[in-house]
Design a protein around this motif. Structure first.
Motif, PDB file in Angstrom:
ATOM      1  N   PRO A  75       0.833  -1.205   0.000  1.00  0.00           N
ATOM      2  CA  PRO A  75       0.000   0.000   0.000  1.00  0.00           C
ATOM      3  C   PRO A  75       0.867   1.253   0.000  1.00  0.00           C
ATOM      4  O   PRO A  75       1.936   1.269   0.593  1.00  0.00           O
ATOM      5  CB  PRO A  75      -0.807  -0.134   1.301  1.00  0.00           C
ATOM      6  CG  PRO A  75      -0.877  -1.617   1.528  1.00  0.00           C
ATOM      7  CD  PRO A  75       0.445  -2.149   1.070  1.00  0.00           C
ATOM      8  N   GLU A  76       0.370   2.291  -0.636  1.00  0.00           N
ATOM      9  CA  GLU A  76       1.166   3.487  -0.907  1.00  0.00           C
ATOM     10  C   GLU A  76       1.770   4.087   0.365  1.00  0.00           C
ATOM     11  O   GLU A  76       1.164   4.009   1.431  1.00  0.00           O
ATOM     12  CB  GLU A  76       0.298   4.520  -1.621  1.00  0.00           C
ATOM     13  CG  GLU A  76      -0.084   4.093  -3.019  1.00  0.00           C
ATOM     14  CD  GLU A  76      -0.818   5.190  -3.774  1.00  0.00           C
ATOM     15  OE1 GLU A  76      -1.206   6.208  -3.150  1.00  0.00           O
ATOM     16  OE2 GLU A  76      -1.002   5.026  -4.979  1.00  0.00           O
ATOM     17  N   PRO A  77       2.960   4.719   0.147  1.00  0.00           N
ATOM     18  CA  PRO A  77       3.699   4.794  -1.107  1.00  0.00           C
ATOM     19  C   PRO A  77       4.292   3.449  -1.486  1.00  0.00           C
ATOM     20  O   PRO A  77       4.551   2.616  -0.623  1.00  0.00           O
ATOM     21  CB  PRO A  77       4.797   5.823  -0.825  1.00  0.00           C
ATOM     22  CG  PRO A  77       4.968   5.823   0.647  1.00  0.00           C
ATOM     23  CD  PRO A  77       3.621   5.494   1.237  1.00  0.00           C
ATOM     24  N   THR A  78       4.496   3.250  -2.779  1.00  0.00           N
ATOM     25  CA  THR A  78       4.960   1.958  -3.292  1.00  0.00           C
ATOM     26  C   THR A  78       6.387   1.668  -2.851  1.00  0.00           C
ATOM     27  O   THR A  78       7.099   2.538  -2.340  1.00  0.00           O
ATOM     28  CB  THR A  78       4.933   1.959  -4.825  1.00  0.00           C
ATOM     29  OG1 THR A  78       5.913   2.901  -5.308  1.00  0.00           O
ATOM     30  CG2 THR A  78       3.567   2.333  -5.354  1.00  0.00           C
ATOM     31  N   GLY A  79       6.810   0.431  -3.106  1.00  0.00           N
ATOM     32  CA  GLY A  79       8.165   0.039  -2.768  1.00  0.00           C
ATOM     33  C   GLY A  79       9.223   0.887  -3.461  1.00  0.00           C
ATOM     34  O   GLY A  79      10.266   1.195  -2.876  1.00  0.00           O
ATOM     35  N   VAL A  80       8.956   1.274  -4.696  1.00  0.00           N
ATOM     36  CA  VAL A  80       9.913   2.124  -5.420  1.00  0.00           C
ATOM     37  C   VAL A  80      10.037   3.477  -4.727  1.00  0.00           C
ATOM     38  O   VAL A  80      11.147   3.994  -4.520  1.00  0.00           O
ATOM     39  CB  VAL A  80       9.475   2.304  -6.889  1.00  0.00           C
ATOM     40  CG1 VAL A  80      10.295   3.394  -7.571  1.00  0.00           C
ATOM     41  CG2 VAL A  80       9.628   0.987  -7.643  1.00  0.00           C
ATOM     42  N   GLU A  81       8.905   4.063  -4.338  1.00  0.00           N
ATOM     43  CA  GLU A  81       8.930   5.364  -3.667  1.00  0.00           C
ATOM     44  C   GLU A  81       9.583   5.256  -2.294  1.00  0.00           C
ATOM     45  O   GLU A  81      10.340   6.149  -1.879  1.00  0.00           O
ATOM     46  CB  GLU A  81       7.508   5.903  -3.541  1.00  0.00           C
ATOM     47  CG  GLU A  81       6.872   6.247  -4.874  1.00  0.00           C
ATOM     48  CD  GLU A  81       5.384   6.524  -4.750  1.00  0.00           C
ATOM     49  OE1 GLU A  81       4.684   5.733  -4.083  1.00  0.00           O
ATOM     50  OE2 GLU A  81       4.926   7.522  -5.310  1.00  0.00           O
ATOM     51  N   VAL A  82       9.311   4.167  -1.581  1.00  0.00           N
ATOM     52  CA  VAL A  82       9.936   3.954  -0.280  1.00  0.00           C
ATOM     53  C   VAL A  82      11.455   3.837  -0.434  1.00  0.00           C
ATOM     54  O   VAL A  82      12.213   4.412   0.355  1.00  0.00           O
ATOM     55  CB  VAL A  82       9.363   2.697   0.403  1.00  0.00           C
ATOM     56  CG1 VAL A  82      10.187   2.332   1.644  1.00  0.00           C
ATOM     57  CG2 VAL A  82       7.903   2.916   0.793  1.00  0.00           C
ATOM     58  N   THR A  83      11.889   3.116  -1.449  1.00  0.00           N
ATOM     59  CA  THR A  83      13.327   2.975  -1.695  1.00  0.00           C
ATOM     60  C   THR A  83      13.986   4.336  -1.845  1.00  0.00           C
ATOM     61  O   THR A  83      14.998   4.638  -1.195  1.00  0.00           O
ATOM     62  CB  THR A  83      13.573   2.143  -2.972  1.00  0.00           C
ATOM     63  OG1 THR A  83      13.054   0.829  -2.786  1.00  0.00           O
ATOM     64  CG2 THR A  83      15.065   2.055  -3.284  1.00  0.00           C
ATOM     65  N   ALA A  84      13.420   5.171  -2.695  1.00  0.00           N
ATOM     66  CA  ALA A  84      14.007   6.484  -2.945  1.00  0.00           C
ATOM     67  C   ALA A  84      14.016   7.343  -1.678  1.00  0.00           C
ATOM     68  O   ALA A  84      15.015   8.014  -1.384  1.00  0.00           O
ATOM     69  CB  ALA A  84      13.234   7.189  -4.055  1.00  0.00           C
ATOM     70  N   GLN A  85      12.928   7.306  -0.911  1.00  0.00           N
ATOM     71  CA  GLN A  85      12.844   8.149   0.282  1.00  0.00           C
ATOM     72  C   GLN A  85      13.748   7.652   1.407  1.00  0.00           C
ATOM     73  O   GLN A  85      14.347   8.450   2.140  1.00  0.00           O
ATOM     74  CB  GLN A  85      11.395   8.240   0.755  1.00  0.00           C
ATOM     75  CG  GLN A  85      10.491   9.008  -0.210  1.00  0.00           C
ATOM     76  CD  GLN A  85       9.113   9.266   0.364  1.00  0.00           C
ATOM     77  OE1 GLN A  85       8.970   9.693   1.507  1.00  0.00           O
ATOM     78  NE2 GLN A  85       8.074   9.009  -0.431  1.00  0.00           N
ATOM     79  N   VAL A  86      13.857   6.340   1.550  1.00  0.00           N
ATOM     80  CA  VAL A  86      14.744   5.764   2.558  1.00  0.00           C
ATOM     81  C   VAL A  86      16.191   6.175   2.279  1.00  0.00           C
ATOM     82  O   VAL A  86      16.931   6.594   3.186  1.00  0.00           O
ATOM     83  CB  VAL A  86      14.607   4.229   2.579  1.00  0.00           C
ATOM     84  CG1 VAL A  86      15.840   3.572   3.173  1.00  0.00           C
ATOM     85  CG2 VAL A  86      13.367   3.817   3.365  1.00  0.00           C
ATOM     86  N   LEU A  87      16.603   6.069   1.036  1.00  0.00           N
ATOM     87  CA  LEU A  87      17.985   6.387   0.683  1.00  0.00           C
ATOM     88  C   LEU A  87      18.245   7.883   0.714  1.00  0.00           C
ATOM     89  O   LEU A  87      19.386   8.309   0.918  1.00  0.00           O
ATOM     90  CB  LEU A  87      18.319   5.797  -0.687  1.00  0.00           C
ATOM     91  CG  LEU A  87      18.275   4.262  -0.723  1.00  0.00           C
ATOM     92  CD1 LEU A  87      18.538   3.749  -2.119  1.00  0.00           C
ATOM     93  CD2 LEU A  87      19.273   3.668   0.268  1.00  0.00           C
TER      94      LEU A  87
END
Length: 221
Positions: free
Chosen positions: A58-70
């Motif tokens: 569920p949002e944000p998606t895994g791709v968005e989480v990856t970018a924000q985590v890094l």
């Protein structure tokens, strides 16, 4: 202290199973989350070294989480563990900064090995995906920038290691090829990252391919 890991997946049985397997292997699971929002909220307090992350959450998606985590912690590593092996999903994740991608058909041993390797700075992809990723990096690098003369000079050994990184070789393979220890190869990569002001092996691979280092000295392979 074991390697600190966060597990993010919206399927409770799968998430619990991954958590148990990692704990049994000696990892320290410092947090779990079921959604992208939960993952981003818990990440700052947990400070995991590796985030094992499903893409379809569920949002944000895994791709968005990856970018924000890094963006929060460039030293963190993201290992995608997804049911999807689709080209678009893989490339989106890697472009966001993921340093590993396994499909959920991977075995427990493959997952544990992948977490260890990603934590150590290596890149890990389900068989068949590494070539796809390198091919995309080469496509993105067509007409890429020339070497910046203001960048710190790399040593001959650092360039040699960087060339092998660009070809998708693991640290173990590089160490065997150059008759060096695994730790020495890691040190060369870390020194190169620091000199080039890059954060991880994905960025380093992109840089190396942009400089054409993946095409040099092929006769020696």
């Amino acid at each position: 202290m074991g390697i600190r890991v966060m597990v993010v997946d919206d399927h409770p049985m799968w998430r619990d199973a991954v958590e148990r397997d990692l704990q049994a292997a000696g990892f320290e699971v410092v947090g779990v989350a079921a959604t992208g929002t939960e993952a981003l909220a818990r990440f700052p307090a947990c400070r995991p070294q590796v985030v094992v992350l499903d893409l379809q959450i569920p949002e944000p998606t895994g791709v968005e989480v990856t970018a924000q985590v890094l963006a929060q912690d460039p030293s963190a590593r993201v290992l995608i563990l997804s049911a999807s092996g689709e080209q678009g999903d893989v490339l989106d994740a890697v472009k966001a900064g993921a340093t590993g991608y396994l499909v959920k058909s991977a075995s427990r041993a493959e997952l544990i090995d992948a977490v260890r390797r990603v934590a150590g700075g290596d890149t890990v992809f389900t068989p068949g995906l590494a070539g796809l990723v390198l091919g995309e990096f080469r496509r993105m690098s067509d007409g890429g920038p020339a070497v910046d003369p203001d960048q710190p000079a790399l040593t001959e050994r650092e360039i040699e290691v960087l060339r092998m990184v660009a070809k998708g070789m693991s640290y173990k393979q590089i160490a065997e090829r150059l008759v060096l220890s695994h730790r020495t190869v890691q040190n060369h990569v870390q020194n190169t990252l620091r000199k080039l002001q890059l954060h991880n092996r994905v960025e380093l691979t992109r840089y190396a391919i942009a400089q054409g280092l993946d095409d040099l000295d092929d006769a020696d392979d």
